[in-house]
Enzyme design. Structure first.
Site, PDB file in Angstrom:
ATOM      1  N   GLY A  62       0.781  -1.234   0.000  1.00 31.47           N
ATOM      2  CA  GLY A  62       0.000   0.000   0.000  1.00 31.47           C
ATOM      3  C   GLY A  62       0.807   1.275   0.000  1.00 31.47           C
ATOM      4  N   CYS A  63       0.123   2.344   0.296  1.00 33.23           N
ATOM      5  CA  CYS A  63       0.692   3.668   0.165  1.00 33.23           C
ATOM      6  C   CYS A  63       1.395   4.110   1.422  1.00 33.23           C
ATOM      7  CB  CYS A  63      -0.387   4.692  -0.059  1.00 33.23           C
ATOM      8  SG  CYS A  63      -1.613   4.177  -1.174  1.00 33.23           S
ATOM      9  N   GLY A  64       2.012   5.251   1.296  1.00 33.36           N
ATOM     10  CA  GLY A  64       2.447   5.921   2.508  1.00 33.36           C
ATOM     11  C   GLY A  64       3.932   6.124   2.503  1.00 33.36           C
TER      12      GLY A  64
END
Lengths: 268, 268
Positions: free
Chosen positions: A107-109
């Site tokens: 995922g993102c971040g």
């Protein structure tokens, strides 16, 4: 060269009881969107320079691009901050599946690549290259002399690909990972290679940095800063020599220290 | 307190021509997977402490969690590095759509929140709070005294929520964003509030940091390090007072400097 990633700004400088406005230098930050085989893959916040290197380096680091010959088309729109990369045989559906896989495992971040660890096999580095401590110190000194944007702004990280004697590719970026990916992307695109590649970074070494290094077959990773325990464990397992805290006459060797030849002298 | 995020390791220390093995301190790095309404949202690489604060802070910063009352269930598995958060009314399909939206506009890697900028409206901060330069210097001094893990390892960033006089919540983490999210998550979960909240960070201020700050209604953002030009522009537009390079007796005020009262003295 640094002009395009640095701007000037009116800033209120306070010093004790005194205050006045000054013109100060500041690093630029801007988004880069990578369109991979027709689909929006990722938007990175970066220094607005050498976007093509960053896009290619990102794809290489993530294991989405293996050989230069696989690139069918590379279009860079510096003004809009978009790089389009099409690969031979790449299709929309494939990318969608890839990106979805990436999402659900990482995922993102910040810090991506649990995906990369699990999905794309990485081979242990067996290179027998070695380096003398004095060569590490000289490389780090030359590296820091080239960190001109950092000297002006304090707002960037730097990375370089070197052989034992000199820097072959060097980039600064507001992102620790971006600086490394720009270096790896330039080397990939412009066939910059050496039999004994070393990677230098100004930044802390987390697990992802070791994974990037290993994926490109680089056996020695040298940082001005600290590693994490997971980075050290990965470096030990993957055969990477990890050197940290190179400052003044000192350094720490965290993994595979046999490649740092404390008896070897330059020219041996 | 720092014991659980720091380990010791046998390291080859080289100093000029001498070399010997020492026991050195090193920061731990470990993955945290956030399961949001039954679906895997993201895996972050972080310091393995206060995972519940990080998960909640991440959700709050990304605009996925608005009020404490929305949390229906919060389960933390420290050993496996998993935090499960269920919200009232949250469903699997909704999360899948959210995460897909996040992916195509911002995706994985580093620096997320172009999505947050576009999709979730952020209100301009209008607070009339002000602070004296001497208070900024005292807070930064107290902040740095608490950076014990940094002093031992050099491998972490720190963040704190403060009022004008003292630190109310403080965290260190290998990630610049994680440290901030742990602070914001703790304040959210434990109702730590103040009429005049300030955020302190050891790290560089990029656009995402300004967005996190704004989302929590914090009007003054203070950093030991440099901001980017995009962070300054956002701070100007969103009504945030942005102070950087707080070192010794000096600081730079980059945006909304009217809140730094150069005539005000503590106690006024």
């Amino acid at each position: 060269m640094t002009a395009s990633i640095v701007d000037t700004l009116r800033v209120l400088r306070i010093n004790g009881d005194a205050s006045h406005y000054i013109e100060d230098s500041i690093v630029k930050e801007s988004p880069l969107t990578i369109i991979f085989n027709g689909e929006e893959l990722v938007t990175l916040l970066c220094s607005p320079q050498h976007l093509n290197y960053l896009a290619i380096g990102y794809l290489v680091s993530e294991g989405l691009l293996k050989q230069k010959g696989d690139i069918k088309r590379l279009l860079t729109d510096d003004r809009r901050g978009v790089v389009r990369v099409d690969t031979a045989g790449g299709s929309q559906g494939e990318t969608a599946e890839l990106t979805f896989k990436r999402l659900i495992t990482s995922g993102c971040g910040r810090g991506s690549s649990v995906y990369s660890m699990g999905e794309v096999p990485i081979s242990r580095i067996t290179s027998s290259v070695s380096i003398a401590p004095s060569q590490v110190l000289t490389l780090m000194k030359n590296f820091q002399q080239r960190c001109t944007t950092f000297k002006i702004t304090g707002g960037v990280h730097a990375a370089a690909l070197c052989d034992k004697n000199e820097i072959l590719a060097f980039h600064e970026d507001i992102g620790r990972h971006n600086a490394i990916d720009k270096v790896l992307g330039q080397c990939f695109l412009e066939d910059i290679t050496t039999a004994e590649p070393l990677l230098l970074t100004s930044g802390r070494v987390s697990s992802e940095v070791v994974l990037k290094t290993t994926r490109r077959g680089i056996s020695i990773l040298i940082s001005k800063s600290a590693p994490t325990d997971l980075a050290v464990k990965l470096a030990q397992d993957l055969g990477i020599t990890l050197v940290g805290f190179v400052r003044g006459q000192r350094m720490n060797v965290y993994a595979n220290e046999w490649r740092v030849n404390t008896n070897e002298r330059p020219g041996d």
